[in-house]
Design a protein around this motif. Structure first.
Motif, PDB file in Angstrom:
ATOM      1  N   TYR A 105      16.875   1.479 -33.997  1.00 14.94           N
ATOM      2  CA  TYR A 105      17.170   2.840 -34.694  1.00 14.94           C
ATOM      3  C   TYR A 105      15.989   3.352 -35.164  1.00 14.94           C
ATOM      4  CZ  TYR A 105      22.099   1.629 -34.223  1.00 14.94           C
ATOM      5  OH  TYR A 105      23.314   1.639 -33.627  1.00 14.94           O
ATOM      6  N   GLY A 106      14.891   2.443 -35.774  1.00 11.48           N
ATOM      7  CA  GLY A 106      13.724   3.016 -36.232  1.00 11.48           C
ATOM      8  C   GLY A 106      12.945   3.759 -35.250  1.00 11.48           C
ATOM      9  N   LEU A 107      12.914   3.183 -33.830  1.00  6.60           N
ATOM     10  CA  LEU A 107      12.123   3.856 -32.881  1.00  6.60           C
ATOM     11  C   LEU A 107      12.839   5.299 -32.617  1.00  6.60           C
ATOM     12  CD1 LEU A 107      10.050   3.780 -30.698  1.00  6.60           C
ATOM     13  CD2 LEU A 107      11.962   2.838 -29.050  1.00  6.60           C
TER      14      LEU A 107
ATOM     15  N   VAL B 220       8.347  12.663 -34.061  1.00  2.00           N
ATOM     16  CA  VAL B 220       6.873  13.089 -33.365  1.00  2.00           C
ATOM     17  C   VAL B 220       7.168  14.156 -32.464  1.00  2.00           C
ATOM     18  CG1 VAL B 220       5.619  12.206 -31.771  1.00  2.00           C
ATOM     19  CG2 VAL B 220       5.973  10.572 -33.598  1.00  2.00           C
ATOM     20  N   PHE B 221       8.492  14.222 -31.761  1.00  2.00           N
ATOM     21  CA  PHE B 221       8.803  15.483 -30.931  1.00  2.00           C
ATOM     22  C   PHE B 221       9.356  16.610 -31.529  1.00  2.00           C
ATOM     23  CE2 PHE B 221       8.313  11.659 -28.034  1.00  2.00           C
ATOM     24  CZ  PHE B 221       7.294  11.986 -27.480  1.00  2.00           C
ATOM     25  N   GLY B 222       9.893  16.269 -32.616  1.00  2.00           N
ATOM     26  CA  GLY B 222      10.432  17.340 -33.352  1.00  2.00           C
ATOM     27  C   GLY B 222      11.885  18.079 -33.047  1.00  2.00           C
ATOM     28  N   ILE B 223      12.640  16.841 -32.477  1.00  2.00           N
ATOM     29  CA  ILE B 223      13.889  17.319 -32.171  1.00  2.00           C
ATOM     30  C   ILE B 223      14.861  17.327 -33.147  1.00  2.00           C
ATOM     31  CG2 ILE B 223      15.785  16.602 -30.576  1.00  2.00           C
ATOM     32  CD1 ILE B 223      13.558  15.196 -28.922  1.00  2.00           C
TER      33      ILE B 223
ATOM     34  N   ILE C 160       8.484  -0.156 -40.365  1.00  2.00           N
ATOM     35  CA  ILE C 160       9.407  -0.935 -41.608  1.00  2.00           C
ATOM     36  C   ILE C 160      10.496  -1.517 -40.706  1.00  2.00           C
ATOM     37  CG2 ILE C 160      10.877  -0.747 -43.527  1.00  2.00           C
ATOM     38  CD1 ILE C 160       8.546   1.248 -44.487  1.00  2.00           C
ATOM     39  N   PRO C 161      11.319  -0.768 -40.152  1.00  2.00           N
ATOM     40  CA  PRO C 161      12.411  -1.310 -39.294  1.00  2.00           C
ATOM     41  C   PRO C 161      11.973  -2.689 -38.187  1.00  2.00           C
ATOM     42  CG  PRO C 161      12.772   0.854 -39.247  1.00  2.00           C
ATOM     43  CD  PRO C 161      11.254   0.689 -39.702  1.00  2.00           C
ATOM     44  N   ALA C 162      10.867  -2.418 -37.513  1.00  2.00           N
ATOM     45  CA  ALA C 162      10.442  -3.492 -36.734  1.00  2.00           C
ATOM     46  C   ALA C 162      10.087  -4.906 -37.668  1.00  2.00           C
ATOM     47  CB  ALA C 162       9.167  -3.052 -36.048  1.00  2.00           C
ATOM     48  N   LEU C 163       9.452  -4.503 -38.876  1.00  2.00           N
ATOM     49  CA  LEU C 163       9.093  -5.897 -39.367  1.00  2.00           C
ATOM     50  C   LEU C 163      10.399  -6.554 -40.065  1.00  2.00           C
ATOM     51  CD1 LEU C 163       6.112  -4.740 -41.619  1.00  2.00           C
ATOM     52  CD2 LEU C 163       6.247  -6.294 -39.700  1.00  2.00           C
TER      53      LEU C 163
END
Length: 73
Positions: A61-63, A70-73, A18-21
């Motif tokens: 920011y989306g990335l 994904v990495f659960g940080i 969504i942020p990329a679009l």
């Protein structure tokens, strides 16, 4: 447990998609406006680069959020 993993992966996909679009749409709008402004007044080229950078920051920011999911940080 599998459902939780699938949910996190889906959230990560949405967090980057969504942020990329939105960033792509914003950059297309800002880029056209910047080109027109620079054609009329070349002194504003530095300011218009900042506008494009703000639009690109949305995707970054989306990335970051997707990587955190994904990495659960």
């Amino acid at each position: 447990m599998i459902e939780l993993e699938i949910g996190l992966n889906l959230a990560a996909v949405l967090a980057i998609a969504i942020p990329a679009l939105v960033a792509a749409w914003a950059i297309s709008r800002v880029g056209v406006a910047s080109a027109g402004a620079i054609a009329e007044n070349p002194e504003v080229s530095g300011i218009t680069i900042i506008y494009v950078a703000f639009a690109e920051a949305l995707a970054i920011y989306g990335l970051l959020i997707a990587l955190l999911l994904v990495f659960g940080i």
